[in-house]
Design a protein around this motif. Sequence first.
Motif, PDB file in Angstrom:
ATOM      1  N   THR A 215      42.460  74.652  72.339  1.00 42.87           N
ATOM      2  CA  THR A 215      43.112  73.471  71.367  1.00 42.87           C
ATOM      3  C   THR A 215      44.716  73.668  71.426  1.00 42.87           C
ATOM      4  O   THR A 215      45.394  72.707  70.994  1.00 42.87           O
ATOM      5  N   ASP A 293      39.153  70.264  62.307  1.00 41.69           N
ATOM      6  CA  ASP A 293      39.692  68.871  62.830  1.00 41.69           C
ATOM      7  C   ASP A 293      40.077  69.202  64.246  1.00 41.69           C
ATOM      8  O   ASP A 293      39.891  68.260  65.117  1.00 41.69           O
ATOM      9  N   ARG A 296      37.177  69.442  66.344  1.00 37.64           N
ATOM     10  CA  ARG A 296      36.372  68.086  66.595  1.00 37.64           C
ATOM     11  C   ARG A 296      37.280  67.245  67.497  1.00 37.64           C
ATOM     12  O   ARG A 296      36.939  66.585  68.421  1.00 37.64           O
ATOM     13  N   GLU A 297      38.644  67.384  67.514  1.00 37.17           N
ATOM     14  CA  GLU A 297      39.521  66.381  68.389  1.00 37.17           C
ATOM     15  C   GLU A 297      39.328  66.932  69.743  1.00 37.17           C
ATOM     16  O   GLU A 297      39.339  66.057  70.756  1.00 37.17           O
ATOM     17  N   GLU A 298      39.433  68.268  69.936  1.00 38.37           N
ATOM     18  CA  GLU A 298      39.354  68.800  71.285  1.00 38.37           C
ATOM     19  C   GLU A 298      37.775  68.518  72.065  1.00 38.37           C
ATOM     20  O   GLU A 298      38.046  68.166  73.121  1.00 38.37           O
ATOM     21  N   ARG A 300      36.062  65.780  71.235  1.00 39.02           N
ATOM     22  CA  ARG A 300      36.293  64.529  71.714  1.00 39.02           C
ATOM     23  C   ARG A 300      36.991  64.180  72.844  1.00 39.02           C
ATOM     24  O   ARG A 300      36.351  63.698  73.838  1.00 39.02           O
ATOM     25  N   GLU A 301      37.967  65.036  73.043  1.00 34.77           N
ATOM     26  CA  GLU A 301      38.754  64.787  74.131  1.00 34.77           C
ATOM     27  C   GLU A 301      38.097  65.206  75.503  1.00 34.77           C
ATOM     28  O   GLU A 301      38.155  64.609  76.620  1.00 34.77           O
TER      29      GLU A 301
END
Length: 409
Positions: A215, A293, A296-298, A300-301
């Motif tokens: 991340t 968070d 989660r973002e990583e 998703r990407e």
Amino acid sequence: MTEQILAVVIGGGQAGLATSHELTQMNVEHVVLERGRVAQTWRGRWDSFCLVTPNWFCRLPGHHYDGPEPDGFMPRDDIVGYLERYAERYRAPVRENVEVSSLNPTDDGFLLRTQDSEIRARSVVVSTGAYQRSSLPAGAADLPPDLYQVDVDGYRNPNELPDGDVLVIGSGQSGCQIAEECLEAGREVFLSCGRAPWAYRRVADHDVTWWGAETGFLDATLESLPTPAARLAANFQASGRGGGHDLHYRTLRAAGVTLLGHFEGVDGGQVRFADDLGESVAWGDERHVQIMDMIREEARERGMAPPDIPAPEPFDPNCPTSIDISKLGAVVFAGGYRPNYQTWMNTPGAFDKMGFPIHSQGASSAFPGLYFVGVHFLRKRKSSLLYGVGEDATIVATQVATAGQLTST
Ligand SMILES: Cc1cc2nc3c(=O)[nH]c(=O)nc-3n(C[C@H](O)[C@H](O)[C@H](O)COP(=O)(O)OP(=O)(O)OC[C@H]3O[C@@H](n4cnc5c(N)ncnc54)[C@H](O)[C@@H]3O)c2cc1C
């Protein structure tokens, strides 16, 4: 006689060895002066110590972990072995049992004094440890001198502590791990807690350290922190023992450790603690949520399925604000570390108010030819870690090599 050497690296831990490896690759004449033996700091860690970061995280230049358990967590003696093999592999020019007692700038470099010699060097790389001097809380001096007191560096195992309850002051990784093992040894354990982030050990089939690397969390710079003092905050609570597991306020309390607020001192036979446990836990939870968070973002990407990450369970902030000192057998100080360069380096203006080097890319802003490697947040969050110190070592070694070429032309 005063010896003349182009470059001296002080410290034979991972930072000094990585720098030496890079200097060797660049054909820079140098020695590594180590006051103990190679990996001396790791040798001195407590008996059950093992890495908090997985073995694959050991990525020193030219010496990535290549053993059978990349996802395991090396115990103390294996970490020492890993660094000894590194030094042997490229024949590191280490002089063991040589302590640099003073460093003074000269017209053309630096003069270093050791117990039995003087060395002049054009360049000096200081790699004397990311975590140098135990930080004791205000009020520690109030504890009675006949009560056994030890810091993390002096702690070995629960059996060496006198009988009685154990008070651990400081709740970063070390404090939590020591509290856990004293509890497992049958002691009544009190943990005086501060602000510390925490994380689940594994998220979506990956160790949290992997997420930290992916991340960009580990690449955070000092400038990205809210204040420079934020670098003194604890690393996230977790353990690598027994194959790795979650270890934080909730797991420790569930296991039977009594959590307390900040240590305040001693008063009339009672050890006093602030009524701030809830605030500290809330602070840690906030960081935990931020880290999760990011994960989660990583995910998703990367197009991964959203990881199933449970929210922190409710936490009851009620806890005692004093304990009876007569029941204590030992106090373990685990309140983190501070730099101690200025006890032996005579380089005024080279350090900030907290004692950290003032530098650009590891090069001292005050003294040309003076460099630092293996400083917490030197360039990035990973600068002091087995995963990141190599990047800094390469950058610093390149500067030393360039300065050496300029000197010889
Ligand atoms: C409790 C704890 C657990 C950690 N766990 C992890 C982990 O799981 N994963 C991870 O990546 N990182 C971890 N770290 C962070 C980091 O990897 C270690 O602190 C590591 O020891 C730093 O290596 P270093 O070479 O910078 O410093 P050190 O290992 O401290 O090496 C410095 C060397 O310099 C020598 N020295 C000091 N002063 C002098 C002098 N004046 N003259 C000559 N020699 C001198 C010392 O004897 C020592 O050998 C942990 C740190 C701590 C404190």
